[in-house]
Design an enzyme around this catalytic site. Sequence first.
Site, PDB file in Angstrom:
ATOM      1  N   SER A 183       0.844  -1.188   0.000  1.00 57.28           N
ATOM      2  CA  SER A 183       0.000   0.000   0.000  1.00 57.28           C
ATOM      3  C   SER A 183       0.883   1.242   0.000  1.00 57.28           C
ATOM      4  CB  SER A 183      -0.897   0.026   1.245  1.00 57.28           C
ATOM      5  OG  SER A 183      -1.539   1.284   1.393  1.00 57.28           O
ATOM      6  N   TYR A 233      -1.464  -0.660  10.452  1.00 53.16           N
ATOM      7  CA  TYR A 233      -1.746  -1.035   9.061  1.00 53.16           C
ATOM      8  C   TYR A 233      -0.544  -0.732   8.172  1.00 53.16           C
ATOM      9  CZ  TYR A 233      -3.873  -0.961   4.398  1.00 53.16           C
ATOM     10  OH  TYR A 233      -4.158  -1.180   3.070  1.00 53.16           O
ATOM     11  N   LYS A 259       1.883  -3.286   5.829  1.00 53.63           N
ATOM     12  CA  LYS A 259       2.058  -3.181   4.382  1.00 53.63           C
ATOM     13  C   LYS A 259       3.524  -2.951   4.007  1.00 53.63           C
ATOM     14  CE  LYS A 259      -2.149  -3.908   3.065  1.00 53.63           C
ATOM     15  NZ  LYS A 259      -2.494  -5.078   2.249  1.00 53.63           N
ATOM     16  N   TYR A 277      -8.257   9.143   6.724  1.00 51.77           N
ATOM     17  CA  TYR A 277      -6.986   9.400   6.047  1.00 51.77           C
ATOM     18  C   TYR A 277      -6.678  10.900   5.990  1.00 51.77           C
ATOM     19  CZ  TYR A 277      -6.187   4.655   4.273  1.00 51.77           C
ATOM     20  OH  TYR A 277      -5.923   3.306   4.168  1.00 51.77           O
TER      21      TYR A 277
END
Length: 255
Positions: free
Chosen positions: A141, A154, A158, A199
């Site tokens: 990601s 997270y 990634k 985000y």
Amino acid sequence: MKKLEGKVAIVTGSSRGIGKEIAMKLAQEGAKVVVNYSRSPEKAEEVVNQIKQQDGEATAIQADMNQVDQIQQLVTSSVEKYGQLDILVSNAGIEHFGKLEEITPQDFERVFSVNVAGQLFVTQAAAPHLSSGGRIVLTSSVSARFAAFYHTLYAASKAAVSAMVLNLAPELGERGITINAIAPGGTATDMAQENAERYTHPALQNVSPDALLKSQIILQRLAQPEEIAAAVAFLVSDDASYITGSTLAVDGGMF
């Protein structure tokens, strides 16, 4: 001649979103596709039916990517069904947001179990069945490169995927197998819609979504899932035969 004619592909987490579009795209290019799902058999069968309606070949197989025995059975069942395996696309993953003081060992286990261990062990299970020319694509990601508030767990998971791809490449390369990762940016899926506000920097919460996209992405829009699928289809094709150990950013030019 379709680019993936005669190939067999497993796509994990392919009952919806990006995974669904990857499965559809590989089938359009001629591959027989195993549509993997964890908890949505109806949605997986819908994907299979859509592929068959377009004269493709697909089957749905259940397996939870945080259960190693189910991962192994997914690969075994796929090979039993089609007699071979040429392509693995590891797409299944889960999101997480949480402040440092709120992250629990259970959160860590849940996120890394799917996003890291799941991708490692499905690669481990698939690799013995791949011959020279085999293709593996994992999912990283842009979060591994761009900071966001409360996204540490997270993002770390990634980043680990990109490190795995880099370090597995020499080992698999000895057998003529390539392994790469894609790093999608913001993509128009239900998961992205659920987490879009998280985000965004707190100081920019009142800025319109359109203005934010124009200020953060060169192409000034979210990706469509089909565009991520097209990048995967390239990486698993013969056109990408000299690319391995890389993480391909499919992010519209984030800055």
